[in-house]
Design a protein around this motif. Structure first.
Motif: not given
Length: 146
Positions: A56-66, A47-49, A113-127
């Motif tokens: 990703i709505k988060s502080d800079l450190a958390a965003k970078k980690k994700m 998933f391109p940076k 699972d192609e549904k996981l390739w969608n940006l809105k499912n990034y966290k599920l893709f990672i898991e």
């Protein structure tokens, strides 16, 4: 990168090589033995940076980690990475699947699972990808028991 993360990262490369992982664009095996600057192995964000930074709505450190989560990294040649640019996985992975077949996706331990390739499912893709990586590491280590 924390010490334990480095080991997982090295294991991901070993698993990609073991599965005869192919570069998404060139079709060459992912390998440090390929000759020429354009065939040099590069680490790529699945998933391109640039796309994740805006979503990703988060502080800079958390965003970078994700964004730099190990399960978001893959291996491509320099040429393959330049061709891919910052295209979303929901666009380039279906094309890759159609043109190169499911083996290429599987060799990079990308969830089918192609549904996981969608940006809105990034966290599920990672898991899902973490589970695939862990499973393959366990299979590899179990082989050494015998």
């Amino acid at each position: 990168m924390p010490e334990v993360a480095r080991y997982f990262f090295m294991m991901m490369y070993v698993l990609t090589r073991r599965a005869a992982g192919k570069d998404f664009q060139t079709g060459f095996n992912v390998s440090t033995e390929n000759m020429g600057m354009m065939n040099k192995v590069e680490v790529d964000h699945i998933f391109p940076k640039s796309l994740l930074e805006g979503s990703i709505k988060s502080d800079l450190a958390a965003k970078k980690k994700m964004i730099n989560e190990i399960a978001n990294f893959g291996f491509l040649s320099k040429r393959g990475n330049l061709i891919k640019t910052n295209e979303a996985p929901e666009k380039y992975l279906p094309r890759l699947l159609k043109n190169k077949g499911p083996k290429v996706i599987k060799s990079h331990l990308i969830p089918a699972d192609e549904k996981l390739w969608n940006l809105k499912n990034y966290k599920l893709f990672i898991e899902a990808r973490r589970k695939l990586i862990a499973s393959e590491i366990n299979k590899l280590l179990k082989g050494y028991e015998q």
